[in-house]
Design an enzyme around this catalytic site. Structure first.
Site, PDB file in Angstrom:
ATOM      1  N   VAL A 239      12.187  75.198  -7.600  1.00  0.00           N
ATOM      2  CA  VAL A 239      12.510  74.496  -6.358  1.00  0.00           C
ATOM      3  C   VAL A 239      12.055  73.037  -6.433  1.00  0.00           C
ATOM      4  O   VAL A 239      12.760  72.133  -5.956  1.00  0.00           O
ATOM      5  CB  VAL A 239      11.874  75.206  -5.150  1.00  0.00           C
ATOM      6  CG1 VAL A 239      12.176  74.454  -3.860  1.00  0.00           C
ATOM      7  CG2 VAL A 239      12.389  76.642  -5.054  1.00  0.00           C
TER       8      VAL A 239
ATOM      9  N   VAL B 209      12.161  80.430   4.827  1.00  0.00           N
ATOM     10  CA  VAL B 209      12.948  81.609   5.192  1.00  0.00           C
ATOM     11  C   VAL B 209      14.419  81.324   4.943  1.00  0.00           C
ATOM     12  O   VAL B 209      14.953  80.317   5.409  1.00  0.00           O
ATOM     13  CB  VAL B 209      12.757  81.980   6.680  1.00  0.00           C
ATOM     14  CG1 VAL B 209      13.592  83.209   7.038  1.00  0.00           C
ATOM     15  CG2 VAL B 209      11.291  82.227   6.999  1.00  0.00           C
TER      16      VAL B 209
ATOM     17  N   GLY C 264      16.122  80.558   2.189  1.00  0.00           N
ATOM     18  CA  GLY C 264      16.584  79.614   1.166  1.00  0.00           C
ATOM     19  C   GLY C 264      17.304  78.431   1.785  1.00  0.00           C
ATOM     20  O   GLY C 264      16.743  77.679   2.571  1.00  0.00           O
TER      21      GLY C 264
ATOM     22  N   ILE D  33      19.763  78.513   3.912  1.00  0.00           N
ATOM     23  CA  ILE D  33      20.370  78.769   5.224  1.00  0.00           C
ATOM     24  C   ILE D  33      19.580  78.025   6.297  1.00  0.00           C
ATOM     25  O   ILE D  33      18.380  78.249   6.443  1.00  0.00           O
ATOM     26  CB  ILE D  33      20.362  80.273   5.549  1.00  0.00           C
ATOM     27  CG1 ILE D  33      21.023  81.080   4.436  1.00  0.00           C
ATOM     28  CG2 ILE D  33      21.049  80.535   6.883  1.00  0.00           C
ATOM     29  CD1 ILE D  33      20.849  82.576   4.589  1.00  0.00           C
TER      30      ILE D  33
ATOM     31  N   ASP E 114       7.638  90.495   1.272  1.00  0.00           N
ATOM     32  CA  ASP E 114       8.303  89.197   1.391  1.00  0.00           C
ATOM     33  C   ASP E 114       9.089  89.121   2.704  1.00  0.00           C
ATOM     34  O   ASP E 114       9.010  88.131   3.442  1.00  0.00           O
ATOM     35  CB  ASP E 114       9.235  88.980   0.198  1.00  0.00           C
ATOM     36  CG  ASP E 114      10.064  87.714   0.320  1.00  0.00           C
ATOM     37  OD1 ASP E 114       9.543  86.631   0.028  1.00  0.00           O
ATOM     38  OD2 ASP E 114      11.243  87.816   0.723  1.00  0.00           O
TER      39      ASP E 114
ATOM     40  N   LYS F 158       8.591  86.729   6.253  1.00  0.00           N
ATOM     41  CA  LYS F 158       9.675  85.927   6.821  1.00  0.00           C
ATOM     42  C   LYS F 158       9.966  86.303   8.271  1.00  0.00           C
ATOM     43  O   LYS F 158      10.174  85.419   9.117  1.00  0.00           O
ATOM     44  CB  LYS F 158      10.929  86.080   5.958  1.00  0.00           C
ATOM     45  CG  LYS F 158      10.780  85.448   4.574  1.00  0.00           C
ATOM     46  CD  LYS F 158      11.937  85.799   3.664  1.00  0.00           C
ATOM     47  CE  LYS F 158      11.788  85.136   2.290  1.00  0.00           C
ATOM     48  NZ  LYS F 158      12.849  85.567   1.355  1.00  0.00           N
TER      49      LYS F 158
END
Length: 444
Positions: A13, A129, A131, A133, A198, A202
């Site tokens: 990232v 949360v 990616g 979106i 995970d 989120k």
């Protein structure tokens, strides 16, 4: 004058973020005003996909968060430490922070946001949360006029990929997981993903934003997908469902609840769920994520897209950097009379109280259960009687056939109280004719 960015981490990232900032053509003009001033890495000799001028890259991460010239710190290290400590030190030094670190925010959000409020700086986390979106800022801004009733979604790409392949190929969990690991869709240690942790991080973050209160992560019910079998996938398909790992945050809508009041209790949970094939989330497959928001007056809104990866996540990171740069550019929130700057209430997270989380025993939902029993008469009748005694209404009871010389019976309930259902199951497990409860899943 350019806004100076200190970038912590140059992994997948971090590299994607740097590539956007170094290539501003045809993007928003404000991108041209962002300068990667320092980059912090933990492995100085690692081959990088991005080349920087001499002196920009350093292993002294603390020097970046304390550098007076750095205005925005971007934390993309992952993990809990040193990420948490560096975020707090950046805040203490008056830096705005952008992070993709959902684990740190879910566990230490109270500490981080309290420090940010006191210092008058922003901590933005769009990339934490979903990616690429956009869902964090819409919850803070675009949907803030709504009373949110329900927020649910598929927020983990690894589990969605595994369940999609189980559905399309008929394979079992273990073999598909092993293949996903070879292909790079699952980590060598997949625990965080496949056991639901995970997704729990989120949904805790999303619930906090949607309902305006802090969430205690240990109170989020968390169940993963290890127990989902190929048989369950096949039976769900025949019954008109698909199985997804669903993350849910929902306000109490029991009889007598006034939806205009703040929620007294929330349901916040993660578990595999049978979703009707006609539901918008049922067609979200492979590594894609989707979050469905339901509120008043807007109704239903769904956010869909790639939930991970260098490009999508870096897109969200840079959008947060631009939000902060825009505020700095117009001089909003400037400090006055020695007081910390006033923060934009639509961007900052300043709520103080904790939301009450309802115990799972009080949840009202539907269930799918699969029993392996002796192949003898009267078993279905005994199951039905037991469920009735515990106020569990059955929608359907089907004897599928024989598996390893055992009768296989599948039950789907109407909406029932979870506590009642488990009391019935405890009694059923004592029946001599019932060999095991092979599977137990909730139904949307």
């Amino acid at each position: 004058m350019a806004f100076k960015v200190g970038l912590l981490g140059l992994g997948t990232v971090g590299t994607g973020t740097a590539q956007i900032l170094l290539d501003p053509a045809q993007r928003h003009p404000l991108v041209q005003e962002l300068e990667i001033y320092r980059v912090g890495v933990r492995s100085p000799d690692k081959t990088r996909l991005v080349a920087f001028s001499p002196g920009v890259v350093t292993t002294d991460l603390e020097a970046i968060v304390t550098d007076p010239a750095v205005e925005i710190v971007v934390e993309l290290l992952g993990g809990l430490e040193p990420a948490r400590s560096l975020i707090l030190k950046a805040i203490a030094n008056g830096k705005h922070v952008v992070t993709a670190n959902k684990a740190v925010i879910a566990r230490f959000g109270e500490e981080i946001f309290a420090a940010a409020t006191e210092a008058g700086v922003y901590v933005l986390l769009e990339a934490a949360v979903g990616g690429g979106i956009p869902v964090i800022e819409p919850l803070k801004q675009s949907l803030c006029a709504n009373r949110i009733h329900t927020l649910m979604g598929i927020v983990n790409g690894t589990t969605n990929y595994i369940l999609t392949r189980m559905q399309t190929e008929g394979g079992d969990f273990a073999e598909i997981l092993a293949d996903a690991q070879k292909l790079g869709y699952a980590e060598a240690d997949p625990t965080t993903d496949v056991d639901g942790f995970d997704a729990a991080d989120k949904i805790a973050i999303l619930a906090s934003l949607a309902f305006g209160g802090r969430i205690k992560l240990p109170e989020v019910y968390c169940e993963g997908i290890r127990q989902v079998s190929a048989a369950d996938i096949a039976y769900a398909d025949k019954l008109g469902f698909v199985i997804k790992l669903l993350a849910v945050a929902k306000r109490d809508t029991s009889p007598g609840t006034n939806l205009a009041d703040p929620p007294d209790q929330l349901q916040v949970r993660v578990h595999p769920t049978l979703i009707p094939k006609t539901h918008p989330l049922a067609s979200v497959n492979q590594v894609y994520n989707a979050i469905l928001v339901e509120g008043e007056p807007i109704g239903q809104v769904m956010f869909f897209g790639p939930g991970a990866g260098a490009g999508p996540t870096a897109s969200a990171v840079v959008s947060d950097i631009l939000n902060i740069a825009a505020i700095l550019k117009v001089g909003r929130g400037a400090a006055t009379d020695g007081q910390p700057p006033q923060l934009d209430p639509l961007l900052a997270c300043s709520h103080q109280h904790y939301c009450a989380i309802a115990p799972m025993s009080e949840l009202v939902t539907r269930f799918y259960a699969r029993f392996l029993t002796q192949d003898s008469s009267g078993v279905i009748g005994k199951l039905g009687t037991c469920f009735g005694n515990h106020s569990v209404s059955l929608e359907s009871v089907v004897q599928i056939g024989l598996r390893d010389n055992q009768a296989e019976i599948v039950v789907v309930t109407h909406h029932v109280r979870e506590g009642n259902f488990h009391q019935a199951l405890d009694e059923i497990r004592t029946f001599e004719a019932v060999n095991s409860v092979a599977s137990l899943l909730r139904v949307l």
